[in-house]
Enzyme design. Structure first.
Site, PDB file in Angstrom:
ATOM      1  N   ASP A 135       0.722  -1.090  -0.001  1.00  0.00           N
ATOM      2  CA  ASP A 135       0.019  -0.101   0.084  1.00  0.00           C
ATOM      3  C   ASP A 135       0.866   1.278   0.082  1.00  0.00           C
ATOM      4  OD1 ASP A 135      -2.387   1.289   0.208  1.00  0.00           O
ATOM      5  OD2 ASP A 135      -2.413   1.510   2.319  1.00  0.00           O
ATOM      6  N   HIS A 142      -3.710  14.085   0.282  1.00  0.00           N
ATOM      7  CA  HIS A 142      -4.039  13.207   1.564  1.00  0.00           C
ATOM      8  C   HIS A 142      -3.057  13.188   2.383  1.00  0.00           C
ATOM      9  CE1 HIS A 142      -5.500   9.576   3.723  1.00  0.00           C
ATOM     10  NE2 HIS A 142      -4.482   8.947   3.554  1.00  0.00           N
ATOM     11  N   ARG A 151      -0.053  15.999  12.956  1.00  0.00           N
ATOM     12  CA  ARG A 151       0.989  16.352  13.462  1.00  0.00           C
ATOM     13  C   ARG A 151       1.076  17.918  13.497  1.00  0.00           C
ATOM     14  NH1 ARG A 151       2.682  12.403  10.027  1.00  0.00           N
ATOM     15  NH2 ARG A 151       2.988  13.918   8.563  1.00  0.00           N
ATOM     16  N   GLU A 208     -10.832   4.010   2.565  1.00  0.00           N
ATOM     17  CA  GLU A 208      -9.901   4.842   1.726  1.00  0.00           C
ATOM     18  C   GLU A 208     -10.353   4.270   0.293  1.00  0.00           C
ATOM     19  OE1 GLU A 208      -6.068   3.879   3.726  1.00  0.00           O
ATOM     20  OE2 GLU A 208      -6.392   5.433   4.940  1.00  0.00           O
ATOM     21  N   GLU A 210      -9.143   4.291  -3.061  1.00  0.00           N
ATOM     22  CA  GLU A 210      -7.802   3.882  -3.839  1.00  0.00           C
ATOM     23  C   GLU A 210      -8.144   2.932  -4.989  1.00  0.00           C
ATOM     24  OE1 GLU A 210      -4.829   2.146  -1.255  1.00  0.00           O
ATOM     25  OE2 GLU A 210      -5.628   3.050   0.733  1.00  0.00           O
ATOM     26  N   GLN A 249      -5.821   2.902  14.797  1.00  0.00           N
ATOM     27  CA  GLN A 249      -4.606   3.331  13.921  1.00  0.00           C
ATOM     28  C   GLN A 249      -3.873   4.278  14.731  1.00  0.00           C
ATOM     29  OE1 GLN A 249      -5.418   4.769  10.012  1.00  0.00           O
ATOM     30  NE2 GLN A 249      -3.347   5.426   9.606  1.00  0.00           N
ATOM     31  N   TYR A 253      -0.049   2.914  15.785  1.00  0.00           N
ATOM     32  CA  TYR A 253       0.959   2.855  14.632  1.00  0.00           C
ATOM     33  C   TYR A 253       2.470   3.479  14.857  1.00  0.00           C
ATOM     34  CZ  TYR A 253       1.032   8.246  13.808  1.00  0.00           C
ATOM     35  OH  TYR A 253       1.459   9.524  13.781  1.00  0.00           O
ATOM     36  N   LYS A 262      -5.498  -1.764   9.763  1.00  0.00           N
ATOM     37  CA  LYS A 262      -5.629  -1.669   8.295  1.00  0.00           C
ATOM     38  C   LYS A 262      -5.806  -3.102   7.649  1.00  0.00           C
ATOM     39  CE  LYS A 262      -4.249   2.632   7.157  1.00  0.00           C
ATOM     40  NZ  LYS A 262      -4.853   3.319   6.322  1.00  0.00           N
ATOM     41  N   THR A 358      -5.103   6.531  -0.350  1.00  0.00           N
ATOM     42  CA  THR A 358      -6.136   7.049  -0.646  1.00  0.00           C
ATOM     43  C   THR A 358      -5.961   8.504  -1.510  1.00  0.00           C
ATOM     44  OG1 THR A 358      -6.516   6.756   2.026  1.00  0.00           O
ATOM     45  CG2 THR A 358      -7.772   8.537   0.801  1.00  0.00           C
TER      46      THR A 358
HETATM   47 CA    CA Z   1      -4.449   2.643   2.428  1.00  0.00          CA
END
Ligand code: CA
Length: 427
Positions: A135, A142, A151, A208, A210, A249, A253, A262, A358
């Protein structure tokens, strides 16, 4: 000289409804079953599915370089193993067989009755046995949105982002075909940063938007695929919903990236649209500044103009379109993704899946996830029945569609759809 399969003037003796994603210029590949029989390779024109095993058995697909046995497999891998020239020859052969002036199948009632099926009587399966799923994270919009939310708005993109296509290794075992529902995942979250973590169903289930590409056999371990060679190693594309649990997540993460947030399910569309069918829709991608390192540079147009949209339909309710985006917005192209993935000698195998990440566009209605559309739940979305959504509720069906259109020619993917069921209780 006969016309190439992408010629917009081609017509089929199979009826193609106006606005169909599957004119004779598409010829996608999938795995279909009917009447409880084993799944087999198929293609589709209009609302008609064609059983390729029967055409192969009659010798009609000889000369493409693909062995007849490959048309008896329950996944497309055996067929893809013959590589790009063979897949191209197969698409050209099928294009010829279905042209309005070709009597071979058109005038053979028995063969036609055996090989042709109405799409609504067919069950579609995962088209390819995916060995490895990667991925990427290739939409600048995004990555900027996520970086801003999680952040620092002033430094939304991390220092590496404009220099390489960021990606991670995903999980292939939980890929599901369009139409298969999923249960809301459970997991650890930490809603209160001053309290211990808690366990339960995710409260921030997200989609998401994609697009994924599937690979031919690639090269042996140790060798690399250049950006110029990339197209020869890409079989085709599918729509891809990479389901995500945002609360799981954000707790799990650090420092190695997403894990259980995910890998509980990713939905894919069931017709693989070949890169050859998409060639007329190549377009310029975003300008890249700074200029990438040499191994990531490309010549010509590497983006594809594929209009994408996402619907949410609540249980028993009408669908509301909540996002309109486009594959061409991606900063890093498929060619760059494949070149980067293999530049260290990592081999890709027949049937590997590489997803784009995404696909968010520049405007708020083109963001490809609920996280961005509702800005982490602070701006709920209004559905047509008056309900609000911050994330995806139980009973919701999420549907993604994609198509290209140019010079009167429309090539589409159909859809990838899945309904969210309540979390399974512990037995
Ligand atoms: Ca993804």
């Amino acid at each position: 000289m006969t016309k190439p399969p992408n010629d917009p003037s081609l017509r089929s003796w199979i009826r193609v409804p106006k606005g169909s994603d599957f004119p004779i210029q598409n010829i996608p590949f999938g795995i279909a079953s009917w009447n409880g029989e084993p799944p087999l390779p198929a293609t589709r024109i209009g609302d008609t599915v064609v059983d390729l095993s029967i055409l192969a058995d009659m010798g009609l697909l000889d000369g493409t370089g693909i062995a007849r046995e490959a048309f008896l497999a329950s996944r497309l891998n055996d067929l893809m193993a013959f590589g790009k020239p063979a897949a191209r020859a197969l698409r050209e052969r099928l294009s010829e067989l279905f042209r309005e002036e070709n009597p071979t199948l058109r005038d053979d009632n028995e063969l036609r009755e055996d090989a042709l099926l109405p799409a609504d009587q067919v069950r579609m399966h995962i088209p390819v046995e995916v060995g490895d799923y990667t991925d990427f994270y290739s939409s600048r919009e995004h990555a900027t949105n996520v970086g801003t939310m999680f952040r620092d708005p002033a430094n939304a993109l991390l220092p590496n982002w404009l220099h390489l296509p960021v990606g991670y290794h995903g999980r292939a075992s939980s890929l599901i075909p369009s139409g298969v529902p999923l249960h809301r995942p459970m997991g650890q979250t930490r809603p209160d940063p001053n309290a211990p973590p808690v366990f339960g169903p995710t409260k921030q289930l997200d989609f998401e938007l994609e697009v994924g590409f599937l690979t031919f056999p690639g090269k042996p371990l140790g060798q690399r695929i250049s950006t110029a060679e990339a197209a020869d190693h890409i079989f085709g594309l599918v729509l891809f919903n990479d389901w995500s649990a945002r609360d799981i997540q954000s707790w799990e993460y650090v420092p190695l990236g997403p894990f259980l947030a995910k890998n509980f399910a990713s939905s894919m569309s069931t017709w693989v649209v070949t890169l050859d069918a998409l060639e007329p829709f190549r377009t310029a991608g975003p300008a890249q500044d700074p200029t990438p390192l040499t191994y990531l540079r490309t010549q010509g147009h590497e983006a594809f103009d594929i209009a994408l949209e996402v619907d949410i339909a609540p249980e028993g309710g009408a669908a509301t379109t909540i996002c309109r985006s486009n594959f061409k917005h991606l900063y890093w192209s498929m060619a760059q993704q494949l070149a980067h993935h293999t530049v260290n000698g990592c081999n890709v195998r027949c049937g590997d899946l590489m997803a784009s990440g995404t696909i968010s566009g520049p405007t708020p209605d083109s963001y490809g996830s609920m996280l961005e559309l509702t800005w982490r739940g602070t701006k709920p979305i209004q559905l047509s029945n008056g309900e609000e959504r911050k994330f995806i509720n139980d009973g919701d069906t999420v549907t993604m569609r994609g198509h290209c259109e140019k010079d009167g020619l429309r090539i589409g993917f159909g859809e990838v759809e899945a309904k969210v069921l309540p979390a399974l209780p512990f037995a």
